[in-house]
Design an enzyme around this catalytic site. Sequence first.
Site, short mmCIF file in Angstrom:
data_model
loop_
_atom_site.label_atom_id
_atom_site.label_comp_id
_atom_site.label_asym_id
_atom_site.label_seq_id
_atom_site.Cartn_x
_atom_site.Cartn_y
_atom_site.Cartn_z
N GLU A 204 -6.56 -0.48 6.98
CA GLU A 204 -6.04 0.81 7.43
C GLU A 204 -7.25 1.72 7.65
O GLU A 204 -8.11 1.83 6.78
CB GLU A 204 -5.12 1.44 6.37
CG GLU A 204 -4.52 2.76 6.85
CD GLU A 204 -3.70 3.48 5.80
OE1 GLU A 204 -3.30 4.62 6.07
OE2 GLU A 204 -3.49 2.91 4.71
N ARG B 103 -7.85 -9.69 -6.13
CA ARG B 103 -8.79 -8.66 -5.69
C ARG B 103 -10.13 -8.85 -6.39
O ARG B 103 -10.21 -9.50 -7.43
CB ARG B 103 -8.25 -7.27 -6.05
CG ARG B 103 -7.11 -6.81 -5.20
CD ARG B 103 -6.59 -5.47 -5.69
NE ARG B 103 -7.64 -4.47 -5.71
CZ ARG B 103 -7.44 -3.20 -6.03
NH1 ARG B 103 -6.25 -2.79 -6.39
NH2 ARG B 103 -8.42 -2.33 -6.01
N LYS C 214 -9.87 4.37 -2.69
CA LYS C 214 -10.32 5.28 -1.63
C LYS C 214 -10.12 6.74 -2.05
O LYS C 214 -10.94 7.60 -1.73
CB LYS C 214 -9.57 5.00 -0.33
CG LYS C 214 -10.05 3.76 0.38
CD LYS C 214 -9.34 3.57 1.70
CE LYS C 214 -9.77 2.27 2.38
NZ LYS C 214 -8.99 1.99 3.59
#
Length: 557
Positions: free
Chosen positions: A35, A262, A272
Amino acid sequence: MEEEKKSLNFIEQIIEDDLANGLKRDQIRFRFPPEPNGYLHVGHTKAICINFGLGEKYNAPVNLRFDDTNPEKEEQEFVDSIMKDVEWLGFKWDKVLYASDYFQQLYDWAVQLIKEEKAYVDEQPSEMITEQRKNPTEPGVESPYRNRPVEESLDLFERMKNGEFEEGAMSLRAKIDMTSPNMNMRDPVMYRILKRPHHRTGTEWKIYPMYDWAHGESDYIEQISHSLCSLEFENHRPLYNWYLDQVYEEGKVKNKQREFARMNVSYMITSKRKLQRLIAEKAVNGWDDPRMPTISGMRRKGFTPAAIRNFIEKVGVAKRENLIELQLLEFCVREDLNKVAKRVMTVVDPVKLIIENYPEGQEEWLETENNPEQENAGTREVPFSRELYIEREDFKEEANNKFFRLKLGGEVRLKSAYIIKGERVEKDENGNITAIYATYDEKSKSGSGTEESLRKVKGTIHWVSAKHAIPVEIRNYDKLFTVEQPDAEKDVDFLNFINPDSVTAVNGFAEPGLKEVAVGEPLQFQRIGYFTKDQDSTDTNFVFNRTVTLKDSYKPE
């Protein structure tokens, strides 16, 4: 063959099984779908290397697709930075695509779901929808709008699209199962009203698809065979498959979502939101600050693509999350830089050395190796003169036999130059040494072939010619945080763990050739560490960032 299978990671095994069960090799296709709401970080490098690495292994195309469904947070700046990062890591995509390319198709499919009574317009506020979902052990409460007539939902959905309602007034929800133990299946929202301009579509759309709806269907449109994502999306997989089942046409590739662990690295954060906070609160100087875990920050610090890819390979593809030691990443960086970095001489805490018996006004250019680890790295010439700078710590007036650097009455070799002997010092009124005086053996020049040049002394130190040296600013970077997991404690603000000494700057002197090196070029400051020229450098101010120290006791298992 059995040995070959054992070496496969679990994702490769899935692909091999799919090939054995009828998937054609030319139907294999992957994608990396970030994204564009921030800069890529160290965690993304794993997804990049897995997807593009599989593309290379199976000679399959890999799309770079931007899942741009939230115009509130997405910008062209982030799109550009992501493309730059992927290219820098050494990967090539087949196509650059965007979820926004499919907005009309996604809308048309949503209309189809309404007609099939699998979706409805809900006029409740989001807080009420959340409340009605309850929890995994308690059945959810159905919306009072769940069974509204199809015609009503079609009319309202079109008017939502046309911008007739305010943000939050209503949403489109899938009609699935309000009793499912998987909360994602409890009538998830598919569309919300957002009257915000989009970085690609402008003000054309007043409604935007939610990530879960857009993501899987985009994979289907692109005929991605294996949709690989991190473990946090594992419980989204039933919804991914449900959405896919609603639009699937016989004969097409049915994309398969699979999850991998992850990558969490010690002393780093990858949220973020928290990275944005570091910038907003001036803890760092932007997304590409060398202390940031972003790819652009690591690049600016001097990490190499080869080192990062090797790091990901060592970490491997796992199903369970664990904390990876930062030392492993730095080990990989150091290992690669040892092979590729040019050796140069820079003095970071200078004291003047005067060779009394070297003729005044004389200078010479001495040949020195660029990198002894590289067969064809070649040599360069560095200037030598009567007055030099050496490291202050490389001299002691008196020292025991275990001190192998310069001392009064003792000998040491100047790297690629002569053997010198410490004679006397000059001090200021506070007793600080301002100059060291020495004599040199003119027959001991390195590489000259004389018997004296082969004479062994126990120590070798680096130096720069005072007359030719260029002043440099050296930024020594350390860990940004003082603890391994700065965001592990929910009740403690991660900013409390900021390392006050995460960057310190000193001024030194370097051999003149450093004027010409390119920004980002890997260098080894001999006997000090690995460095790279920073983008803040100008024609008169040369700035170098420390990438990693020269040695570390860490050894990977």
